[in-house]
Design an enzyme around this catalytic site. Structure first.
Site, PDB file in Angstrom:
ATOM      1  N   GLU A  50      41.387 -13.638 -28.276  1.00 19.49           N
ATOM      2  CA  GLU A  50      40.723 -14.478 -27.130  1.00 19.49           C
ATOM      3  C   GLU A  50      39.351 -14.162 -27.170  1.00 19.49           C
ATOM      4  O   GLU A  50      38.765 -12.930 -27.416  1.00 19.49           O
ATOM      5  CB  GLU A  50      41.058 -13.806 -25.657  1.00 19.49           C
ATOM      6  CG  GLU A  50      42.678 -13.950 -25.563  1.00 19.49           C
ATOM      7  CD  GLU A  50      43.055 -13.611 -24.100  1.00 19.49           C
ATOM      8  OE1 GLU A  50      42.035 -13.465 -23.109  1.00 19.49           O
ATOM      9  OE2 GLU A  50      44.147 -13.626 -23.891  1.00 19.49           O
ATOM     10  N   LEU A  51      38.502 -15.290 -27.566  1.00 18.72           N
ATOM     11  CA  LEU A  51      37.244 -15.303 -27.902  1.00 18.72           C
ATOM     12  C   LEU A  51      36.313 -15.196 -26.543  1.00 18.72           C
ATOM     13  O   LEU A  51      34.880 -15.000 -26.852  1.00 18.72           O
ATOM     14  CB  LEU A  51      36.791 -16.437 -28.953  1.00 18.72           C
ATOM     15  CG  LEU A  51      37.776 -16.511 -29.886  1.00 18.72           C
ATOM     16  CD1 LEU A  51      37.321 -17.681 -30.848  1.00 18.72           C
ATOM     17  CD2 LEU A  51      37.450 -15.184 -30.815  1.00 18.72           C
TER      18      LEU A  51
END
Length: 77
Positions: free
Chosen positions: A12-13
């Protein structure tokens, strides 16, 4: 991983689970170096086929142990 030898990962960025398409180039630039380094690292380790020396056939369920690592793995079929 400990029970199946399958290592899956979710990356998850940002805090936004579904960013708008227009935000994706900026997310890529913010995380590009880390993602490329990660992709390089996934190729580390032991790879190959466990084969019978006489028949060259693969050996299913062979146990592979590495000194210093307390996690044996088994080959697939």
């Amino acid at each position: 991983y400990l029970h199946t030898n399958c290592f899956e990962i979710t990356v998850e960025l940002s805090c936004d689970k579904f960013p708008h398409a227009s935000e994706l180039p900026a997310e890529w630039e913010n995380n590009r170096e880390a993602l490329l380094l990660y992709m390089e690292q996934v190729h580390r380790g032991i790879k190959g086929v466990v084969q019978d020396m006489d028949t060259d056939e693969g050996i299913a369920n062979a146990i592979i142990s590495v000194d210093g690592i307390n996690h044996d793995v088994r080959t697939g079929e």
